[in-house]
Structures are given as C-alpha cells and as structure tokens.
Design an enzyme around this catalytic site. Structure first.
Site, PDB file in Angstrom:
ATOM      1  CE  LYS A   1      -3.825   1.885   2.617  1.00  0.00           C
ATOM      2  NZ  LYS A   1      -4.684   1.913   4.003  1.00  0.00           N
TER       3      LYS A   1
ATOM      4  CB  SER B   1      -7.956   3.718   3.149  1.00  0.00           C
ATOM      5  OG  SER B   1      -7.154   3.053   4.143  1.00  0.00           O
TER       6      SER B   1
ATOM      7  CB  SER C   1      -8.393   0.780   5.950  1.00  0.00           C
ATOM      8  OG  SER C   1      -8.960   1.880   5.827  1.00  0.00           O
TER       9      SER C   1
HETATM   10  N1  GLN Z   1     -12.691   4.146   6.854  1.00  0.00           N
HETATM   11  C1  GLN Z   1     -12.309   4.672   7.934  1.00  0.00           C
HETATM   12  C2  GLN Z   1     -11.626   6.103   7.968  1.00  0.00           C
HETATM   13  O1  GLN Z   1     -11.969   6.765   6.682  1.00  0.00           O
HETATM   14  C3  GLN Z   1     -10.987   3.676   8.188  1.00  0.00           C
HETATM   15  C4  GLN Z   1      -9.961   4.005   7.409  1.00  0.00           C
HETATM   16  C5  GLN Z   1      -8.396   3.315   7.769  1.00  0.00           C
HETATM   17  O2  GLN Z   1      -8.839   2.126   8.434  1.00  0.00           O
HETATM   18  N2  GLN Z   1      -7.480   3.692   7.346  1.00  0.00           N
HETATM   19  O3  GLN Z   1     -11.244   6.625   8.604  1.00  0.00           O
END
Ligand code: GLN
Length: 469
Positions: free
Chosen positions: A78, A153, A177
């Site tokens: 990532k 994400s 994420s």
């Molecule tokens: N969807 C969550 C956020 O927007 C989690 C994102 C993540 O785990 N990096 O913060």
C-alpha cells in the site's frame, strides 16, 4: 501459466525448477499491464527492485540453497508504507513526488523472507476513506464487480490480490481499512493486535490506531505473511515483545468447543438483508464445526463511530501538520511564510483530508468512550473465546454512490472501528456472495495477541466451505 498462485505453490514450482522467480514475476507484470489500466489498483511499479530480488532468489535455487518462506512470492505494498527508492504518495498530491530514503520494517522483513515487491497500491488519501474514492489518483474498481468500489482505504491492496495481480499484499487498518476491502473483494484480510507489527516507515494517519497487515487469497497465506512481518522492532516503541508463534503451525488447532460471541448490537437495523442471510449461514458453519454460539451484549457499540472519528481526526491533524511545504513534498510559494503554508496545504490536500483536519477536536471525550469500548471487549472475552460479526453492514456499493454523503460513508465502518479502538486482532474471511456476485465478509475478533486463535477459526471456516455459503 496458472494465475491462482499460493505461497506454497510458488515455492514448490521454484524448488522443482518448473519456473524461475524472474519468469514468475514477468508473468505477473504482463497481467498487470493488461488489467491495471482498468482497475487502477497499482500506482507505481518497481520492476528494477523486483529484478534484483528475483536474481537473488534464482541464485539460491541454482546453488541448491534452502529457500526462505516467501521465496519468489510477488507482493504489493500500500502506498502509505515507505519503500526506499520507490515513490510513496499516500494517494495524495502533497506527496506526489516523494521518494522515501528508507524501507518500512514490514517491507524490509518481507524482502528478507524472499518476497518480490511488484509495486505500490492505490488507496484513499492518507488512508482516510472506506471506498478508495478519496485517492488523488482516481478510484479503484472492484475486480469482482467493476461498477462497485473495492472498499477502502486499502482498496488497491485488496483488488490486486483478488484480481491475481499479486499473491499477497500489505495494507493498513486504522478503522477497518484492511478488513473491509478484504470483505468487499472476497479475500481474507487480517489486522493483528495493536503493536503486533511495527509501524516504522508507515506514514501516520492516527498513530494510536494504525496497523499494518496482510491480504492473501487464503488464510494459510495470511498466516505466513503475518508471521514474517510481526514482532518487536526497536524502531517502533509501541511494537511488542510478545513472542510471535508460527501461525501456520497453529492453523490445524481444534476449534471444536470454542465459544463464539454474537453481539446483538452488530445485527441492528441498517444491516443489508442479503448480507445478514450470508452471515447467518456462516454462523451455521461454525456450529457444524462444533463451536458454541453465545448471545452477548457490547453496550457501548453505538458510540464507537463518533469516538473513532474524533480520535482518528485529532491524531491525523497533528500528524499532517508536518506537510507545510518546508520539509516534504509539495510547496506552493508565496510572499510570506504563512501564505506559503496556506497555499501549499490548500493545493496539496483533498476535500476529505481537509474535513478531517477541521473535525479533530474533542479528543479527551473520544478517549473516554474508547476505554468503555475496550471494556466491552474485556467483558465479552470473559464469557467467550472469540466474537463473530459481519465485517461491513453492506456489500460493495456502487462507485460514486456515497461520495456526496460523508456520514453515510463513515457509517460503513460501524463493525470495524470497535476492534480498532480496543486494539484487538481481527480478520475478515469470505462468507458467500449475495446473488452469487457481491462478496460478504465474516469478521472474527479475539483478545489481544490471540492472532493464532483468530487464524485457526478463519482457517477452519474456510476449509469447511464458509466462502461458499
Ligand atoms: N474508513 C475509516 C476512515 O475513513 C478507516 C480508514 C482506515 O482504516 N485507514 O477513517
């Protein structure tokens, strides 16, 4: 050439000289070339670095030396995880041309174990999002349903594995994420306990929540990657000295007789009906495996989203203060220093990141709720050995469907943020597809550092046909 490689499969083929690491990697790049334009899952490819590694592996094979655990396995990383000499953008314009001078510990360990890094995957800007639509470099398509999001994400990391463009990948999970894109793309995906994997070289979103973890096509491979990247690292003082078991060796452990908690609060309204049916079918699989399902309560669940978005945004606004045009990345010049800051940040950050910088107040209140949620988990684990929940209240939604409504987007994280706040390990495993098309994920959570139990349950579920309920 097969496209559904596993870690063991790669090793056998290399050892038997059916294929060289160089050929295998070339074949993955060929497929990436034909499929990535459509999916937009890779942002940067790293063929030179991959080549150095395949040469190393092929030399080991030629010399008849023992092959390390991940020898020749093509992996993706990532784009919030630092890679020396390879652009690391965090999906943001502000780091458009940033090339880190060092590797994240997780990356270093993957390579030391023989893995071949193919490239960097697309993600929501600074990992803020649940759909990959917040990337400055465009959304990723779900390879199983191209009109849908892959989740976020870590959408790119999930998509490349689901599409056969990497055998495994690294993502990060701050509030879901890893688990949610794993669920949306129909593959297993795991976050270990907070502190299990070093965050050194992970570009911070919310430091008290961020965790690095693996995606793969099966639980055995998830276990292998986690083992390689886990363990104490002097560069990250929050990484723990708790010993790392051989997770793969623990996969066969009996799950019969384990008590699995079903929290009532996770099956409230708002859950998609098709999703619920699959999760219920998945629970029956666990019953057939001899597990006992136990109704439990986790009374503070309702406050988790609010607490998460307060804590994560406050930590983010402090972490993002360093992007001011002075030391890193983009700079938009102006007459005064303040005006330069303003213009740089104004041009460099996207809308969602700005929204969060503004949201980052009320930190203390959020922390108080966080400790209540952690208490819910401690209470639950006095009664049960693990907890089962859906990973997401809804299956993969359509691209663009939720982008105008941040609250709707945040609510998609309702089942994942709790485990994040409590610091416990969790996995999402495939649990059938709605109308044979849209993947559903079952989340399995256990107490801190009980990764082996999470993996054993996930493996037993997978072996018992859980992915096809
Ligand atoms: N969807 C969550 C956020 O927007 C989690 C994102 C993540 O785990 N990096 O913060």
């Amino acid at each position: 050439m097969p496209t559904n490689w596993t870690i063991d499969g790669v090793k056998e083929a290399l050892a038997a000289k059916k294929i060289s690491a160089r050929e295998l990697t070339a074949d993955f790049y060929k497929r990436i070339e034909s499929r990535n334009r459509e999916l937009n899952a890779y942002l940067t490819l790293s063929p030179e670095r991959a080549r150095r590694q395949t040469d190393r592996i092929d030399a080991l094979v030629a010399e008849g030396k023992p092959l390390p655990l991940l020898a020749g396995v093509p992996v993706a990383v990532k784009d919030v995880i630092s890679t020396r000499g390879i652009k690391t953008t965090c999906g943001s314009k502000i780091l458009e041309n940033y090339v880190p001078p060092y590797d994240a510990t997780a990356v270093e360990r993957l390579e030391a174990a023989g893995a071949v890094i193919l490239g960097k995957t697309n993600c929501d800007e600074f990992a803020m999002g649940s759909s990959n639509e917040n990337s400055a470099y465009g959304p990723v398509k779900n390879p199983l349903a191209e009109d849908r999001v892959p989740g976020g994400s870590s959408g790119g990391s999930a998509a490349v594995v689901a599409a056969g463009l990497a055998v495994a990948s690294l993502g990060t999970d701050t509030g879901g994420s890893i688990r949610q894109p794993g669920s949306f793309c129909g593959i297993p995906a795991m976050m270990g306990s907070y502190g299990r994997v070093s965050r050194y070289g992970l570009i911070a979103f919310a430091s008290s929540l961020d965790r690095i973890g693996p995606f793969a096509s099966n639980v055995r491979d998830v276990a292998a990657i986690l083992r390689v990247i886990a363990g104490r690292d002097p560069h990250d003082s929050t990484s723990t000295t708790v010993p790392v078991p051989d997770y793969r060796a623990e996969l066969g452990k009996a799950v019969k007789g384990l008590r699995l908690g079903i929290p009532k609060e996770y099956f409230a309204e708002g859950m998609d009906a098709g999703e619920r049916k699959k999760i219920e079918a998945g629970m029956e699989v666990f019953e057939k495996l001899g597990c006992q399902l136990v109704d439990i309560r986790m009374p503070h669940t309702d406050y988790a989203i609010a607490a998460y978005y307060i804590i994560a945004t406050a930590e983010a606004s402090s972490n993002l203060a360093r992007y001011d045009g002075v030391r890193y990345g983009l700079r938009v010049d102006d007459e005064s220093l303040l005006a330069m800051y303003r213009r740089t940040r104004g041009a460099g950050f996207g809308a969602e990141v700005k929204r969060r910088i503004v949201l980052g107040a009320y930190y203390l209140k959020g922390q108080k709720v966080r400790s209540l949620i952690a208490q819910d988990f401690r209470d639950a684990f006095k009664k049960v050995d693990a907890i089962l929940t859906p990973t997401s209240p809804v299956p993969p939604f359509k691209l663009g469907e939720r982008t105008d409504d941040p609250l709707q987007m945040y609510l998609a994280d309702i089942y994942t943020v709790t485990g994040s706040l409590a610091g416990v390990p969790g996995i999402s495993v495939p649990c059938g597809k709605i109308d044979e098309k849209l993947p559903v994920g079952m989340q399995i959570l256990a107490g801190a550092f009980l990764e082996a139990r999470v993996l054993a349950l996930a493996h037993a579920f997978e072996q018992a046909g859980g992915a096809a309920v």
